[in-house]
Design a protein around this motif. Structure first.
Motif, PDB file in Angstrom:
ATOM      1  N   VAL A  99       0.860  -1.187   0.000  1.00  0.00           N
ATOM      2  CA  VAL A  99       0.000   0.000   0.000  1.00  0.00           C
ATOM      3  C   VAL A  99       0.894   1.233   0.000  1.00  0.00           C
ATOM      4  CG1 VAL A  99      -1.892  -1.157   1.207  1.00  0.00           C
ATOM      5  CG2 VAL A  99      -0.130   0.042   2.539  1.00  0.00           C
ATOM      6  N   THR A 100       0.295   2.399  -0.052  1.00  0.00           N
ATOM      7  CA  THR A 100       1.062   3.641  -0.004  1.00  0.00           C
ATOM      8  C   THR A 100       1.287   4.058   1.451  1.00  0.00           C
ATOM      9  OG1 THR A 100      -0.911   5.027  -0.043  1.00  0.00           O
ATOM     10  CG2 THR A 100       0.027   4.369  -2.179  1.00  0.00           C
ATOM     11  N   GLN A 101       2.263   4.950   1.662  1.00  0.00           N
ATOM     12  CA  GLN A 101       2.476   5.479   3.006  1.00  0.00           C
ATOM     13  C   GLN A 101       1.245   6.229   3.493  1.00  0.00           C
ATOM     14  OE1 GLN A 101       6.299   7.309   3.999  1.00  0.00           O
ATOM     15  NE2 GLN A 101       7.103   6.628   2.026  1.00  0.00           N
ATOM     16  N   SER A 102       0.565   6.898   2.581  1.00  0.00           N
ATOM     17  CA  SER A 102      -0.653   7.612   2.937  1.00  0.00           C
ATOM     18  C   SER A 102      -1.711   6.645   3.459  1.00  0.00           C
ATOM     19  CB  SER A 102      -1.190   8.369   1.726  1.00  0.00           C
ATOM     20  OG  SER A 102      -2.423   8.980   2.015  1.00  0.00           O
ATOM     21  N   ALA A 103      -1.800   5.481   2.822  1.00  0.00           N
ATOM     22  CA  ALA A 103      -2.778   4.474   3.261  1.00  0.00           C
ATOM     23  C   ALA A 103      -2.449   3.965   4.660  1.00  0.00           C
ATOM     24  CB  ALA A 103      -2.811   3.315   2.270  1.00  0.00           C
ATOM     25  N   VAL A 104      -1.149   3.820   4.964  1.00  0.00           N
ATOM     26  CA  VAL A 104      -0.733   3.409   6.311  1.00  0.00           C
ATOM     27  C   VAL A 104      -1.189   4.449   7.327  1.00  0.00           C
ATOM     28  CG1 VAL A 104       1.231   2.942   7.828  1.00  0.00           C
ATOM     29  CG2 VAL A 104       1.232   2.060   5.485  1.00  0.00           C
TER      30      VAL A 104
END
Length: 299
Positions: free
Chosen positions: A27-32
């Motif tokens: 996933v993306t860092q934003s999703a984390v």
């Protein structure tokens, strides 16, 4: 709450990195960040706080949440692995990281057996420095690691693997080459090419030298076994190396070696795995083969 969100939370605590957690979970860092906010909103409590050097620290509520989340993720992984085993199919990706001086010659018998038995596994082997292997195992970026002088760490456990015999390696035309054995006390008479001081193997060599009160004449320090072997091949000096690591050079007759009279100088190797995480069936099968004593004798 989805298992995937719990896994993201646990990975974030264990890796201490949004970017590594993102890679581990595709996933993306934003999703984390969004999943963390969603979990904290659902709990109505702050679970993680940042302290000095941007380290992520659990609050009191976070400690409780992490403890239970880790158990849930572990049980879920175990369930998946048992279901997979019932199907009789061993597949998936297995990632093994090893130090450079455990060469393909040493690992080949194990890997040939494994890949023949489980052809549907996507097996990946990489060579790295010791500290990188510990980090990758702890972060879940590799499944197993092979290192010398292994030690447990916060997120890493160890299983014994094998012992490397340490020998004195030299150019075939060296004055020592015609001898049968080597006294450790003689090491101060010859220029030495050694690993750099921060490596576990070098620290063990230093202890060995200290045991015999030797003041070595170190002419070169290198952090990779390949240039060390090359330096010895061109006769810059002699070295102390694992016997298994110079098999190809011995076959080409570009190096030779002597045993120490003190033949107890061996380098232990261990297999690292991530603490508290269930191994996939494919990884467990590889571990079984690596630890199989009959396979070691055959190699």
């Amino acid at each position: 709450m989805l298992i995937t969100s719990l896994k993201v939370f646990c990975d974030l605590i264990e890796t201490q990195s949004f970017s590594k957690t993102a890679v581990l979970n595709s996933v993306t860092q934003s999703a984390v960040s969004q999943q963390l906010k969603s979990i904290e909103k659902r709990q109505g409590k702050q679970l993680i706080e940042r302290v000095e050097k941007r380290r992520l620290t659990l609050t009191a509520e976070g400690e409780i949440f992490y403890s239970y989340a880790r158990d849930i993720v572990r049980r879920y992984e175990e369930m998946e692995h048992r279901i997979q085993a019932l199907g009789g199919v061993v597949s998936g990706t297995v990632r093994l990281a090893s130090i450079y001086s455990v060469g393909m010659l040493e690992l080949t018998p194990f890997l040939k057996t494994y890949l023949k038995a489980y052809p549907r596994v996507n097996f990946r082997l990489q060579y790295d420095q010791v500290n990188k292997i510990y980090d990758d195992v702890a972060n879940g970026e590799v499944d197993l690691g092979i290192v010398p002088y292994p030690r447990t760490q916060r997120n890493v456990d160890v299983m014994p693997f094998s012992q490397d015999k340490m020998v004195v390696a030299m150019h075939p035309d060296h004055d020592l080459a015609s001898r049968n054995a080597f006294l450790p006390q003689e090491l101060n008479k010859f220029p030495l090419v050694l690993f750099t001081p921060e490596t576990p193997t070098r620290r063990a060599i230093d202890q060995f030298l200290k045991k015999y009160k030797i003041r070595p004449n170190i002419v070169m320090e290198l952090d990779h076994i390949a240039p060390i072997k090359h330096a010895v091949e061109v006769d810059i000096g002699i070295s102390i190396l694992p016997l298994n690591s110079i098999e190809q050079e011995l076959a080409r007759k570009t190096l030779t070696y002597l045993h120490f009279v003190d033949r107890d100088f061996e380098r232990p190797l261990g297999i690292l795995f991530r603490k508290g995480r269930s191994l996939s069936i494919a990884t467990q099968k590889l571990l079984d083969i690596l630890l199989n004593s009959d396979q070691k004798l055959a190699s």
